[in-house]
Write a protein that holds these residues in place. Structure first.
Motif, short mmCIF file in Angstrom:
data_model
loop_
_atom_site.label_atom_id
_atom_site.label_comp_id
_atom_site.label_asym_id
_atom_site.label_seq_id
_atom_site.Cartn_x
_atom_site.Cartn_y
_atom_site.Cartn_z
N LYS A 1 1.47 8.00 0.38
CA LYS A 1 1.85 8.05 1.79
C LYS A 1 3.22 8.74 1.92
O LYS A 1 4.07 8.54 1.06
N ASP B 1 -5.72 6.41 -0.72
CA ASP B 1 -5.09 5.64 0.35
C ASP B 1 -6.14 4.94 1.22
O ASP B 1 -5.80 4.09 2.04
N ALA B 2 -7.39 5.29 1.05
CA ALA B 2 -8.46 4.54 1.73
C ALA B 2 -8.93 3.45 0.77
O ALA B 2 -10.09 3.38 0.38
N GLU B 3 -7.95 2.61 0.35
CA GLU B 3 -8.20 1.61 -0.68
C GLU B 3 -8.75 0.30 -0.11
O GLU B 3 -9.45 -0.42 -0.80
N ASP C 1 0.84 -1.19 0.00
CA ASP C 1 0.00 0.00 0.00
C ASP C 1 0.88 1.25 0.00
O ASP C 1 1.33 1.71 1.05
N ASN D 1 -1.55 -1.43 -4.37
CA ASN D 1 -1.96 -0.02 -4.48
C ASN D 1 -0.75 0.83 -4.84
O ASN D 1 0.06 1.17 -3.98
ZN ZN Z 1 -4.11 2.92 2.28
#
Ligand code: ZN
Ligand code: BES
Ligand code: ZN
Length: 482
Positions: free
Chosen positions: A251, A321-323, A244, A294
């Motif tokens: 991030k 990022d809210a995957e 991620d 991701n």
């Molecule tokens: Zn994430």
């Protein structure tokens, strides 16, 4: 490497192991059954919890582990784990700890097997590990089932740790799917792997949307244990982001480290299903592993994109990022289509979990208080730390979108992130006979990995938390249906 061979012996004298571990009670004068307190004083064995001291007594290799004041089964599991962890260079071990009940013996077997874990498959010269562990059961009643349970549970934790510790260059969604397919078939589980094209065709817009920025395509793997004598059906769902990066909502470097662990939920539900099969539990268990990487590229999903989850719900992606919740949404819809008796999902879903509950306690949320409580109880019985958390009704409106049915994150929000993520997932849990399918969601973001020193039966790196708790829950569900 497989877990050590586990066995039960009646008395310490029956041990053929190279080294026997004895428990030491603390106090003014520390005591260990069969040993002179003078000896203990001489070698500095105080009985302090988890202290391990080696010695040679009458020509025999022994070790003393401190018991502290609490020798309940939850503590014994940690004590056995700490002892074996400190003695991992000894190939054959016996443990003589104060066990009174069947649960105590199970705990020592499990703790010992978990403490023996080592991940060094990638080192040039792997160190030899513990190959045999015998546990002295004394007067406690022990059946073969106890050993089988310890073996299945420990194997599942080891498998979860191995998968999660594997570096992300070596574990893409395709690698993960291939490995599960090969192993599961051997274990007599049925396996279905959906590739990217099929995922697109069948409307899995969350998994496709998250995976499309990577050169390594996503997969949805379904494994199933479906015995003829099953009367109930539970579906497990696991988040399997093999790395991620955050996607275009990238991030910062410090937060990106350790994001190989973001597939731990998928590893967990697979390992639990394999254990249910190994134990031949009379319950149907299906696990969906939502696997994607991701990443950042010109094909990545953008913030502002709208994707459509299986079943037709549109989601505005405000933060890539809210995957996790996007891939989980697809898998929860699929889980609901089977109309099971219950759904349990496991995900390293939010940094907010760590803020709320720290590094060792997982959060459990759901749509059915009794079901969540049962899961919390089952977990506590095997020494797993999970804590029930609410899904406050008013949070749902934070997910309203101007352009779609939902948005995946509320930009700038810092309140109750773990709960908000659960509220999002809740939207994708279906109904059966007019009421919601009982569902529990476990957020293991922090507890899934140990970035500090080892403790008890927990190593550094992947921990394998909630594997044993979920397995216990399923085992109880299979019995309550009888
Ligand atoms: Zn994430
Ligand atoms: N994989 C992370 C959650 C995570 C954080 C796991 C730390 C383990 C340790 C997840 O995909 C994520 O990035 N969540 C965001 C959500 C936010 C953008 C709404 C988070 O928690 O910051
Ligand atoms: Zn994630």
């Amino acid at each position: 490497m497989p877990i050590p061979a586990l066995s039960i012996i009646a008395r310490p004298e029956d041990a053929t192991a190279e080294l026997i571990v004895h428990g030491v009670h603390p106090g003014e004068e520390p005591t260990a059954e069969g040993f002179d307190p003078e000896l203990l004083r001489g070698i500095g064995a105080t009985g302090e919890r988890e202290q391990v001291v080696r010695a040679v007594v009458d020509g025999r290799r022994v070790a003393f582990v401190g018991l502290g004041d609490d020798t309940g089964s939850v503590r014994l599991r940690q004590i056995a784990g700490a002892a074996v962890r400190a003695l991992r260079d000894v190939p054959t071990l016996a443990l003589a700890l104060p066990v009174r009940t069947t649960d105590d013996v199970l705990a020592v077997l499990e703790g010992a097997a978990l403490g023996a874990y080592r991940f060094d498959g990638l080192k040039r010269e792997p160190k030899p590990g513990v190959v045999e562990i015998a546990v002295v059961a004394g007067e406690a009643e022990v059946t073969e089932t106890v050993v089988a349970m310890a073996k299945a549970a420990s194997t599942a934790v080891w498998l979860t740790r191995d998968l999660a510790n594997t570096p992300p260059n070596l574990l893409s969604p395709v690698h993960f799917a291939d490995r599960v397919a090969a192993e599961a078939q051997q274990a007599g589980l049925s396996v279905v792997v959906r590739d990217e094209e099929r995922l697109r065709r069948e409307g899995f817009g969350g998994i496709v949307g998250v995976g499309q920025g990577s050169s390594r395509p996503p997969r949805l793997v379904t494994v199933e244990h479906a015995p003829d004598n099953a009367t109930r059906h539970v579906v497990l769902v696991g988040k399997g982001i093999t790395f991620d990066s955050g996607g275009l909502s990238l991030k910062p470097a410090g937060s990106m480290q350790h994001m190989k662990y973001d597939m731990t939920g998928a590893a967990t539900v697979y390992a639990v299903t394999a254990a249910a099969a190994a134990l031949q539990l009379p319950i149907r268990v299906t696990a969906h592993l939502a696997l994607a990487e991701n990443m950042v590229s010109s094909t990545s999903t953008r913030p502002d994109d709208v994707i459509v989850i299986r079943g037709g719900t549109s989601v505005e992606v405000t933060n890539t990022d809210a995957e996790g919740r996007l891939v989980m949404a697809d898998a929860l819809v699929l889980a609901s289509e089977a109309q099971p008796d219950a759904i349990i999902d496991v995900a390293t879903l939010t940094g907010a979990q760590q803020v709320a509950l720290g590094d060792r306690v997982s959060g459990v949320m759901g749509n059915d208080e009794a079901f969540v409580d049962a899961l919390v109880r089952a977990s506590r019985e095997v020494g797993e730390l999970v804590w029930p958390m609410p899904i406050p009704e008013e949070m749902r409106s934070m997910l309203d979108s101007e352009v779609a049915d939902l948005q995946n994150a509320k930009v700038g929000n810092r309140s109750g992130g773990m709960l908000l993520a659960a509220a999002f997932l809740n939207e994708f849990v279906g109904e059966r006979d007019g009421s919601p399918i009982p569902w529990a969601h476990i957020d293991i973001a922090g507890p899934s990995m140990n970035t500090g020193k080892p403790f008890g039966h927990t190593p550094s790196g992947a921990t394998g938390v909630v594997v044993r708790g979920v397995l216990r829950m399923i085992s109880k569900m299979s019995r309550s249906a009888e």
